[in-house]
Design a protein around this motif. Structure first.
Motif, PDB file in Angstrom:
ATOM      1  N   SER A  95       0.832  -1.196   0.000  1.00 25.56           N
ATOM      2  CA  SER A  95       0.000   0.000   0.000  1.00 25.56           C
ATOM      3  C   SER A  95       0.869   1.249   0.000  1.00 25.56           C
ATOM      4  CB  SER A  95      -0.911  -0.025   1.228  1.00 25.56           C
ATOM      5  OG  SER A  95      -1.690   1.127   1.288  1.00 25.56           O
ATOM      6  N   LEU A  96       1.940   1.200   0.780  1.00 23.74           N
ATOM      7  CA  LEU A  96       2.835   2.357   0.854  1.00 23.74           C
ATOM      8  C   LEU A  96       3.535   2.608  -0.485  1.00 23.74           C
ATOM      9  CD1 LEU A  96       3.971   4.397   2.929  1.00 23.74           C
ATOM     10  CD2 LEU A  96       5.932   2.875   3.144  1.00 23.74           C
ATOM     11  N   SER A 112       1.791   4.989  -2.523  1.00 22.75           N
ATOM     12  CA  SER A 112       1.524   6.329  -2.004  1.00 22.75           C
ATOM     13  C   SER A 112       2.084   7.354  -2.979  1.00 22.75           C
ATOM     14  CB  SER A 112       2.161   6.506  -0.637  1.00 22.75           C
ATOM     15  OG  SER A 112       3.496   6.905  -0.769  1.00 22.75           O
ATOM     16  N   SER A 113       1.546   8.559  -2.913  1.00 21.70           N
ATOM     17  CA  SER A 113       2.034   9.558  -3.851  1.00 21.70           C
ATOM     18  C   SER A 113       2.170  10.928  -3.210  1.00 21.70           C
ATOM     19  CB  SER A 113       1.077   9.646  -5.049  1.00 21.70           C
ATOM     20  OG  SER A 113      -0.208   9.901  -4.589  1.00 21.70           O
ATOM     21  N   HIS A 114       1.931  11.014  -1.918  1.00 24.25           N
ATOM     22  CA  HIS A 114       1.964  12.336  -1.278  1.00 24.25           C
ATOM     23  C   HIS A 114       2.867  12.356  -0.081  1.00 24.25           C
ATOM     24  CE1 HIS A 114      -1.421  12.771  -3.826  1.00 24.25           C
ATOM     25  NE2 HIS A 114      -2.233  12.104  -3.057  1.00 24.25           N
ATOM     26  N   ASP A 154       5.582  10.350  -2.957  1.00 27.50           N
ATOM     27  CA  ASP A 154       5.645   8.948  -3.366  1.00 27.50           C
ATOM     28  C   ASP A 154       6.789   8.231  -2.660  1.00 27.50           C
ATOM     29  OD1 ASP A 154       8.078   9.155  -4.794  1.00 27.50           O
ATOM     30  OD2 ASP A 154       7.029   9.837  -6.596  1.00 27.50           O
ATOM     31  N   ASN A 181      -4.160   3.457   5.204  1.00 28.82           N
ATOM     32  CA  ASN A 181      -3.964   4.410   4.113  1.00 28.82           C
ATOM     33  C   ASN A 181      -2.559   5.003   4.206  1.00 28.82           C
ATOM     34  OD1 ASN A 181      -4.187   6.597   2.282  1.00 28.82           O
ATOM     35  ND2 ASN A 181      -6.410   6.519   2.561  1.00 28.82           N
ATOM     36  N   PRO A 182      -1.800   5.008   3.091  1.00 25.95           N
ATOM     37  CA  PRO A 182      -0.453   5.592   3.152  1.00 25.95           C
ATOM     38  C   PRO A 182      -0.464   7.033   3.645  1.00 25.95           C
ATOM     39  CG  PRO A 182      -0.901   4.708   0.958  1.00 25.95           C
ATOM     40  CD  PRO A 182      -2.120   4.452   1.785  1.00 25.95           C
ATOM     41  N   VAL A 183      -1.541   7.764   3.412  1.00 24.62           N
ATOM     42  CA  VAL A 183      -1.633   9.151   3.873  1.00 24.62           C
ATOM     43  C   VAL A 183      -1.495   9.220   5.397  1.00 24.62           C
ATOM     44  CG1 VAL A 183      -3.240  11.090   4.133  1.00 24.62           C
ATOM     45  CG2 VAL A 183      -2.948  10.018   1.915  1.00 24.62           C
ATOM     46  N   MET A 191       2.265   8.502   6.144  1.00 21.44           N
ATOM     47  CA  MET A 191       3.092   9.642   5.725  1.00 21.44           C
ATOM     48  C   MET A 191       2.842  10.835   6.632  1.00 21.44           C
ATOM     49  SD  MET A 191       4.983   8.931   3.232  1.00 21.44           S
ATOM     50  CE  MET A 191       5.195   7.897   1.818  1.00 21.44           C
ATOM     51  N   ASN A 250      -5.146   5.440  -2.879  1.00 20.03           N
ATOM     52  CA  ASN A 250      -4.362   5.245  -4.102  1.00 20.03           C
ATOM     53  C   ASN A 250      -4.666   6.234  -5.220  1.00 20.03           C
ATOM     54  OD1 ASN A 250      -3.471   3.097  -2.645  1.00 20.03           O
ATOM     55  ND2 ASN A 250      -4.595   1.559  -3.807  1.00 20.03           N
TER      56      ASN A 250
END
Lengths: 214, 365
Positions: free
Chosen positions: B66-67, B70-72, B74, B195-197, B200, B279
């Motif tokens: 999942s990580l 991530s894009s925020h 990446d 969630n990667p958010v 992060m 995503n």
């Protein structure tokens, strides 16, 4: 045969009783709906909001219920001699004897009712158990309702674990109240038929009838 | 994001504009004021990258997967410019002795300064032999690494609370990090996967403020786990209005009604899924017609299953009751039967009495 009237139930206890009747009825109906909504709106744009209304009634009734429980706890400590904790618990010889005589009387093994103006001890113990269950019901309810609050997260988490477990307990305990209501109403009617003390009218008037000694 | 569309996610194609956009999005997800964005950019871009040791225990690597999406910012930006990912079994280049050396170098060099990320539960039964890396049990590795870390981030429900490994009967005695580590501050990022958010955001919060974000009683950061999915679900209006999916594929389901009656656990689940979504394609389970399964909650495997029932067989310790309603109805029915028998016995006795007394003397009734 002549009778005198004895003042048994104070006004707070009677208010407590009827608050409980109203709130438990409302809570059970709305609670069952919230758990499993048996009807819903399928027409778009009607804005009947059945679930919203049921939840609001549930929370309102829950406040009444919680208030009534607090009143009963106050009366256990500061009520009249018939309402206090000492008259309900089988801790004294008089109360223990009453517990057994009541059991025999209810089982048709003893035809004579022991004269006692307040609760018999069997009823008193049942009411205390109900009060304990009510406290768990209130705690699980507030934990579900105010899940974001740190206080209820701490208390509810310690008692019930997760939200889902609290929801399960909350639903399970509702059945206790339905069971209680069934047996309570039956026994009240049964007592009304068997003895001339006027048990049903006593919860309206606060007075019971006592046979005059000759 | 347009920036990550340009090329390989793992490449260094992210420009400054995209980087600041990423930081802004994370700041928004954490509910920070825009005045904090420059500080966050500065912290994220500073030359001193905090070393991170990422430990894999009993897990499926889903959290890492999942990580990677991530894009925020990446994953490339994260591990090459924001943190120094010194040990991560899935993405590290080193292997074998080199990998273990890297771990120990970091432990010696940055004791008390590095971040420890744990993915997966830790088995404790039989001295923890059910999960071993380099011949050492997970328990032993955690006991060595965690006390030296500045903070531990438990990523995923397994590292947080034991997850599916800890589901009854929990054959390996799996537990979460918080059950084993007490000396180091721990933050839980539960979810299956989270969630990667949220991850992060926690890392950037730590880099910006030098401390972990405020948490709830279960150690979850409030910016991501402060509210229940139900309370900001896009289908909430259908819930209040009483429009429910009765079964999958029916009229209500095709019209996007509330999934409450097909077992959605959103009302008991704290997460940011409806707001952060996943995503970069703005979806989460409910938005595609499936109820929330409550994966961010402790013991979700035991208390939320079966997933398609409203109030499923929550297992209470030592209780035989699994289906509340059938148990309740049975007990109530038995009580009603008992009441009926009691009343009949009383009536019969009374009739018998009347007959006896009327036979013996007419006056006494």
């Amino acid at each position: 045969m002549s009778y005198e009237t004895i003042r048994v139930w104070g006004v707070l206890l009677r208010l407590y009783h009827w608050a409980l009747v109203i709130s438990i009825s409302a809570l059970a109906v709305t609670g069952l709906y919230i758990n499993s909504p048996w009807t819903g709106t399928t027409l778009e744009g009607v804005a009947a909001m059945p679930m919203l209304a049921m939840r609001n009634w549930h929370f309102l009734a829950a406040c009444l219920f919680s208030g009534a429980v607090l009143v009963r706890i106050y009366l256990l400590l500061f009520g009249n001699r018939y309402e206090r904790l000492g008259d309900l618990l089988p801790v004294t010889g008089r109360n223990l004897r009453n517990l057994f005589s009541t059991l025999l009387y209810y089982l048709y093994l003893n035809p004579n009712k022991e004269e006692r103006m307040g609760h018999n001890v069997l009823a008193g113990m049942t009411y205390l158990l109900t009060l304990l269950v009510a406290l768990f019901q209130v705690a699980s309810g507030f934990f579900l309702r105010y899940a974001e609050s740190a206080f209820w997260q701490g208390l509810g988490g310690a008692i019930f674990g997760s939200q889902q477990q609290a929801r399960f307990v909350h639903h399970l305990l509702m059945w206790y109240f339905l069971l209680f209501a069934l047996i309570h109403i039956y026994l009240v009617v049964w007592n009304e038929v068997k003895a001339p003390e006027g048990i049903i009218s006593s919860i309206f008037s606060g007075r019971k009838f006592k046979e005059r000694q000759h | 994001m347009a920036d990550s569309d340009k090329g390989n996610n793992l490449g260094l194609s992210l420009n400054r504009r995209g980087f600041i956009k990423g930081c802004t999005m994370v700041a928004a997800a954490m509910g920070l004021s825009e005045a904090m964005i420059p500080r966050m950019v500065e912290a994220a871009a500073s030359a001193k990258r905090p070393p991170v040791i990422w430990l894999h225990f009993q897990e499926c690597t889903g959290c890492t997967e999942s990580l990677l999406r991530s894009s925020h910012p990446d994953i490339g930006r994260l591990i090459l410019e924001i943190i120094s990912l010194d040990y991560h079994e899935t993405v590290m280049a080193a292997a074998g002795y080199q990998a273990e050396k890297s771990l120990h170098d970091t432990l010696d060099q940055y004791a008390g300064k590095f971040l420890c990320v744990v993915e997966g539960a830790i088995p404790t039964k039989d001295k923890g032999i059910y999960c071993q890396i380099g011949g050492r049990p997970a328990m032993e590795i955690l006991a060595e690494v965690a006390p030296k870390a500045a903070a531990v981030i438990a990523i995923g429900s397994c590292a947080s609370y034991g997850g599916v490994q800890a589901a009854a009967p929990n054959p390996t005695g799996a537990v979460g990090v918080r059950d084993l580590v007490s000396t180091t501050p721990i933050i839980n990022i539960p979810g299956c996967p989270p969630n990667p958010v949220s991850f992060m955001g926690t890392v950037l919060h730590y880099l910006t403020f030098k401390r972990l974000p405020p948490t709830d009683k279960l150690g979850r950061p409030l910016f991501a786990y402060g509210r229940r999915n139900h309370d900001h679900c896009e289908r909430r209006a259908h819930f209040d209005e009483g429009r429910y999916v009765e079964q999958f594929g029916d009229h209500g389901h095709r019209n996007g009604y509330c999934l409450y009656k097909v077992g959605c656990k959103g009302p008991g689940t704290f997460a940011n899924c409806p707001t952060a979504r996943f995503n970069d394609v703005d979806v989460w389970p409910v938005s595609v017609g499936h109820g929330c399964i409550g994966c961010t909650e402790p013991n979700f495997w035991d208390t939320m299953t079966p997933f398609y029932e409203r109030l499923p067989g929550v297992k209470l310790p030592g209780s035989p009751v699994t289906n509340v309603d059938s148990a309740g109805k049975t007990v109530l029915g038995l009580a009603a039967a008992a009441v009926g028998v009691h009343a009949v016995v009383g009536a019969v006795k009374r009739i018998a009495q009347c007959k006896c007394s009327s036979n013996s003397s007419e006056e006494e009734v």
